[in-house]
Design a protein around this motif. Structure first.
Motif: not given
Length: 292
Positions: A25-27, A32-33, A47-48, A67-69
C-alpha cells in the motif's frame, strides 16, 4: 525527481486495498511521488525499491517485484517496456492528482511500448497464453473432488447435489425478478462487444456486471451517452487501448484516462467530433436497426 502528491482519504478504503500487505500500500503511494505529472514513472526494480524503501535492507529485488505485481493487480497500474527500459502508468492519475501547471511527460507512454507483468517479467500476452495452455492441460476435477470434505459439506443444500440445486434455483429466481436493462445501457455494452469482436476478440458475454457498470457510468458518473459511444469507438480503434479495454467495467475505470488521451491526440475539444455516428468505422444505422 520526486514530487509532492495528494493522498485522498478514500484511498485507504479503496476496493481491494485490504488484500494488499501494508508495505505494498505504501509502495503505491511512493509510486505517485516517483511519477511525472502525467502519471508515468520508471519501473526499474532496484531504482524504484531504493526510492520507496531506502532503509529496508532485508527486502530483496524478487520480493519487491512481487509487490509490484500486487500493485498491478489491485490498482490496475500498467507496466510496460520501451526499448528495453521499464516504466509504469497509473490509469486513475487524472482523477486523483490535480496539477495546475502540468509539465510535459518525462517518460514515454504505454501506447509506445509492450505491457508486461512485473512479478514475472513476462509480456502480458505471453503470460496469458501460457496460463491458458496450463489450464487446458489440467484435467477437470470430478464431481466427488468438487465435493471433497465432510459428508455434511458435500450434501449441504437439497439432495445429494450439494449447493448446485440451490444456486440454480437462486439464479432462476433472480432472472425472473430482475428488470430488463434500459436501451441505452444495453446499447453501450453491445457496441463495445461488437467492436471487440471486430478486432478479433472472442465474443464477450454481456452479463450483470457489464450492465451494472454501463448503468453506473451514465447515472452515477453522469457521462453523456453519445460521448461514451464515441469514446468506445476511439479506444477500440487505438492500437494500444483496444488490447486493454476488453470489458465494460474496465472501460468505466479508464474513462477519464481515455478521454484525456483522445483530447491530447485530437487537439482542442471544439475540433473533435462529438457524435459517435460521425467517428465510427461501422455503419451505425445498420447496427441500430439490427438491435432495436
Amino acid at each position: 525527481m520526486a514530487r509532492i502528491r495528494t493522498i485522498k482519504p478514500e484511498f485507504w478504503d479503496s476496493p481491494g486495498v485490504e488484500t494488499l500487505d501494508f508495505q505494498w500500500r505504501l509502495l503505491f503511494v511512493a509510486m505517485w511521488n516517483w511519477a511525472d505529472d502525467s502519471g508515468r514513472g520508471k519501473a526499474e526494480a532496484r531504482e524504484l525499491m531504493g526510492f520507496a524503501f531506502p532503509r529496508d535492507e532485508d527486502m530483496t529485488v524478487g520480493e519487491f517485484r512481487r509487490g509490484l505485481g500486487e500493485v498491478r493487480r489491485v490498482f490496475e497500474v500498467v507496466f510496460y517496456k520501451v526499448d528495453g527500459r521499464s516504466f509504469y502508468f497509473i490509469p486513475s492519475w487524472a482523477r486523483h492528482q490535480k496539477i495546475d501547471k502540468r509539465s510535459a511527460p518525462r517518460w514515454p507512454g504505454p501506447e509506445e511500448g509492450q505491457e508486461y507483468d512485473p512479478s514475472t517479467n513476462l509480456p502480458v500476452d505471453q503470460q496469458e497464453s501460457e496460463s491458458r495452455r496450463d489450464s487446458a492441460e489440467t484435467p477437470p476435477r470430478t464431481r466427488s473432488e468438487h465435493s471433497a470434505g465432510t459428508g455434511e459439506q458435500g450434501n449441504r443444500g437439497t439432495g445429494e447435489g450439494g449447493t448446485e440445486g440451490t444456486e440454480e434455483a437462486d439464479a432462476s429466481s433472480s432472472s425472473k425478478t430482475a428488470p430488463p436493462p434500459r436501451p441505452e445501457v444495453l446499447k453501450l455494452c453491445q457496441h463495445l462487444a461488437d467492436l471487440m469482436v471486430g478486432n478479433g476478440c472472442k465474443k464477450p458475454e454481456i452479463g450483470k456486471k457489464w450492465l451494472d457498470e454501463a448503468r453506473l457510468l451514465l447515472d452515477n458518473d453522469k457521462r453523456d451517452f453519445d460521448e461514451a459511444m464515441a469514446l468506445i469507438d476511439w479506444c477500440q480503434n487505438h492500437h494500444f487501448w483496444r488490447s486493454n479495454i476488453k470489458s465494460m467495467p474496465k472501460f468505466r475505470t479508464q474513462y477519464d484516462t481515455l478521454r484525456l488521451q483522445r483530447e491530447d491526440q485530437n487537439g482542442p475539444k471544439q475540433n473533435r467530433a462529438t457524435d459517435w455516428r460521425d467517428v465510427s468505422n461501422q455503419d451505425h444505422s445498420e447496427w441500430t436497426k439490427g438491435n432495436q
